[in-house]
Design a protein around this motif. Structure first.
Motif, PDB file in Angstrom:
ATOM      1  N   HIS A 292       0.816  -1.214   0.000  1.00 34.77           N
ATOM      2  CA  HIS A 292       0.000   0.000   0.000  1.00 34.77           C
ATOM      3  C   HIS A 292       0.852   1.268   0.000  1.00 34.77           C
ATOM      4  O   HIS A 292       0.478   2.265  -0.614  1.00 34.77           O
ATOM      5  CB  HIS A 292      -0.998  -0.008   1.174  1.00 34.77           C
ATOM      6  N   SER A 293       2.015   1.254   0.652  1.00 36.55           N
ATOM      7  CA  SER A 293       2.879   2.436   0.605  1.00 36.55           C
ATOM      8  C   SER A 293       3.436   2.643  -0.813  1.00 36.55           C
ATOM      9  O   SER A 293       3.582   3.786  -1.266  1.00 36.55           O
ATOM     10  CB  SER A 293       4.028   2.300   1.612  1.00 36.55           C
ATOM     11  N   LEU A 294       3.721   1.548  -1.503  1.00 32.36           N
ATOM     12  CA  LEU A 294       4.196   1.648  -2.884  1.00 32.36           C
ATOM     13  C   LEU A 294       3.116   2.209  -3.792  1.00 32.36           C
ATOM     14  O   LEU A 294       3.383   3.090  -4.627  1.00 32.36           O
ATOM     15  CB  LEU A 294       4.628   0.261  -3.380  1.00 32.36           C
ATOM     16  N   PHE A 295       1.888   1.738  -3.632  1.00 30.35           N
ATOM     17  CA  PHE A 295       0.789   2.224  -4.462  1.00 30.35           C
ATOM     18  C   PHE A 295       0.522   3.711  -4.209  1.00 30.35           C
ATOM     19  O   PHE A 295       0.335   4.493  -5.160  1.00 30.35           O
ATOM     20  CB  PHE A 295      -0.481   1.413  -4.179  1.00 30.35           C
ATOM     21  N   ILE A 296       0.494   4.116  -2.944  1.00 27.69           N
ATOM     22  CA  ILE A 296       0.243   5.527  -2.627  1.00 27.69           C
ATOM     23  C   ILE A 296       1.348   6.409  -3.184  1.00 27.69           C
ATOM     24  O   ILE A 296       1.092   7.486  -3.733  1.00 27.69           O
ATOM     25  CB  ILE A 296       0.109   5.720  -1.103  1.00 27.69           C
ATOM     26  N   CYS A 297       2.590   5.959  -3.062  1.00 25.15           N
ATOM     27  CA  CYS A 297       3.723   6.729  -3.581  1.00 25.15           C
ATOM     28  C   CYS A 297       3.616   6.886  -5.100  1.00 25.15           C
ATOM     29  O   CYS A 297       3.896   7.957  -5.649  1.00 25.15           O
ATOM     30  CB  CYS A 297       5.033   6.042  -3.199  1.00 25.15           C
ATOM     31  N   THR A 298       3.178   5.829  -5.783  1.00 25.41           N
ATOM     32  CA  THR A 298       3.035   5.886  -7.248  1.00 25.41           C
ATOM     33  C   THR A 298       1.935   6.857  -7.652  1.00 25.41           C
ATOM     34  O   THR A 298       2.089   7.638  -8.599  1.00 25.41           O
ATOM     35  CB  THR A 298       2.738   4.490  -7.807  1.00 25.41           C
ATOM     36  N   VAL A 299       0.810   6.812  -6.938  1.00 23.15           N
ATOM     37  CA  VAL A 299      -0.270   7.769  -7.208  1.00 23.15           C
ATOM     38  C   VAL A 299       0.232   9.200  -7.020  1.00 23.15           C
ATOM     39  O   VAL A 299      -0.069  10.100  -7.825  1.00 23.15           O
ATOM     40  CB  VAL A 299      -1.482   7.502  -6.290  1.00 23.15           C
ATOM     41  N   ALA A 300       1.016   9.422  -5.964  1.00 23.50           N
ATOM     42  CA  ALA A 300       1.553  10.762  -5.691  1.00 23.50           C
ATOM     43  C   ALA A 300       2.497  11.217  -6.801  1.00 23.50           C
ATOM     44  O   ALA A 300       2.534  12.411  -7.137  1.00 23.50           O
ATOM     45  CB  ALA A 300       2.279  10.771  -4.344  1.00 23.50           C
ATOM     46  N   ILE A 301       3.252  10.291  -7.381  1.00 27.92           N
ATOM     47  CA  ILE A 301       4.150  10.652  -8.493  1.00 27.92           C
ATOM     48  C   ILE A 301       3.336  11.095  -9.704  1.00 27.92           C
ATOM     49  O   ILE A 301       3.660  12.098 -10.359  1.00 27.92           O
ATOM     50  CB  ILE A 301       5.068   9.469  -8.846  1.00 27.92           C
ATOM     51  N   TYR A 302       2.270  10.355 -10.014  1.00 25.01           N
ATOM     52  CA  TYR A 302       1.385  10.777 -11.107  1.00 25.01           C
ATOM     53  C   TYR A 302       0.770  12.148 -10.813  1.00 25.01           C
ATOM     54  O   TYR A 302       0.645  12.997 -11.710  1.00 25.01           O
ATOM     55  CB  TYR A 302       0.273   9.745 -11.326  1.00 25.01           C
ATOM     56  N   ASP A 303       0.389  12.365  -9.553  1.00 23.80           N
ATOM     57  CA  ASP A 303      -0.188  13.658  -9.176  1.00 23.80           C
ATOM     58  C   ASP A 303       0.843  14.781  -9.292  1.00 23.80           C
ATOM     59  O   ASP A 303       0.502  15.919  -9.656  1.00 23.80           O
ATOM     60  CB  ASP A 303      -0.728  13.599  -7.748  1.00 23.80           C
TER      61      ASP A 303
END
Length: 389
Positions: free
Chosen positions: A56-67
């Motif tokens: 879940h930390s990896l997924f959230i970090c990836t979403v933040a990179i797209y943002d």
């Protein structure tokens, strides 16, 4: 020569009028850009470097990179586009702008779908094999591939389009707008392209709704079971975890003393893990809902513009044009609001932000190294625990 100069001067004046009209939209985008850049940088730092490694930390970090891509590249380009409302003559820049917009938005959709599937499997199918950290990395990489595949048609359909602009005195000059091509041979393909985007969005939205409905139902049932269970009861407990591998624990407890310390610790750990699961699921549910709501106006207006045809500015009043430009950029709300969602649900992330701000203020205020070191150790200790929530 004089006629050409007069036309250029008139075009510049008309563009200035349109740019001034777009001031509310530009201010709106500027606020989103600043909030999104600051917020998502902290999200990347926390979930990418401070929080423990998990899916879940990896997924959230990836979403933040797209943002970050949206807030740091797409929004500034959009502001430029609004300032050059009818004088955007660079077709290459137009194509790149639209590609980046689509790439970041579609990447976020892919990650949100992957998170929903992961939540469903962990909560509704806990005994099955779960997504590990390496597989989560591959899933994030797959989102990049899907984003490129979905976004490359923007290089074909978007360009700097010549448009006829009429002044108040009736004189007409030719300007340029960064929008979809108006060539008739592309009209059918463009309609299919936008319809395919809308259909994909509807399918993904339905899948997300179904998955989170099942997840919510399971969490409610589990909560009822946990509430009804007694500390001295004999039975089997299942822990729903957010670790990189699913950990389903079946513990048969036979106790006669309610004050038994191991039993109390086991119950505390199980409740803690359940709370973590619920919090992370709620975070992603809210983010998904915000994403869907913020994306709907953009897709609806996109289809309406294609169906309407022609230069859309001529069909709208000044207030209607401003509202239209707001709607076309509604999806940027998601990129700016996500960090606030993390902060609202995640107390550890809030503590991290507070400590980071304190450290920065102490350094800029010239406070001694001992105080700064104490704050930094506090930050390290805070983010080194077993839970990110």
């Amino acid at each position: 020569m004089d006629n050409a100069s007069d036309s250029d001067a008139l075009l510049v004046n008309l563009n200035a009028e349109k740019a001034d009209l777009m001031t509310p939209v530009i201010v709106f985008l500027a606020v989103l850009m600043c909030a999104g850049l600051v917020g998502n940088v902290f999200v990347v730092i926390y979930y990418g470097f401070r929080a423990r490694k998990s899916t879940h930390s990896l997924f959230i970090c990836t979403v933040a990179i797209y943002d970050l891509i949206s807030c740091g590249i797409s929004i500034p380009f959009e502001i430029v586009d609004l300032r050059l409302f009818i004088t955007f003559e660079d077709s290459t820049a137009c194509k790149v702008l639209r590609f980046v917009n689509h790439f970041a938005a579609i990447g976020s959709i892919c990650i949100l779908l992957e998170i929903a599937i992961d939540r469903f499997r962990r909560i509704c199918r806990p005994v099955q094999k779960q997504l590990n950290h390496q597989q989560a990395k591959l899933a994030c990489g797959l989102s990049v591939v899907v984003s490129v595949v979905y976004s490359w048609p923007t290089f074909v359909f978007y360009t700097s389009v010549p448009v006829d602009v009429r002044s108040k005195n009736g004189q007409t000059v030719t300007g340029h707008d960064c929008t979809t091509t108006k060539e008739k041979e592309y009209s059918v393909y463009l309609l299919v392209f936008n319809f395919f985007y809308m259909a994909s969005f509807v399918v993904v939205a339905v899948i997300l709704c179904v998955l989170y409905s099942l997840v919510g139902r399971m969490l409610v049932k589990h909560n009822h079971k946990m509430t009804a269970a007694k500390p001295t009861s004999e039975g089997i407990e299942t822990s729903l975890t957010d670790d990189t591998t699913a950990k389903t624990k079946q513990t048969e407890k036979v106790t006669s003393n309610t004050g038994d310390k191991p039993t109390q610790q086991a119950n505390h750990k199980t409740t803690h893990l359940d709370r973590t699961t619920v919090k992370f699921t709620m975070i992603m549910l809210v983010i998904t809902v915000v994403f869907v709501i913020s994306f709907l106006p953009f897709l609806a207006l996109l289809l309406w513009r294609v169906a309407k045809g022609g230069y859309i500015v001529d069909a709208l009043s000044d207030s209607g044009l401003v509202a239209f430009q707001f709607g076309l950029r509604s999806y940027f709300l998601n990129s700016a609001l996500n960090p606030f969602t993390y902060g609202f649900f995640n107390s550890r992330f809030r503590d991290f932000l507070y400590t980071m701000v304190c450290v920065c203020r102490r350094k800029t205020s010239g406070i001694n190294d001992k105080t700064i070191g104490s704050l930094e150790r506090m930050l390290t200790d805070m983010t080194a625990t077993n839970s990110d929530f």
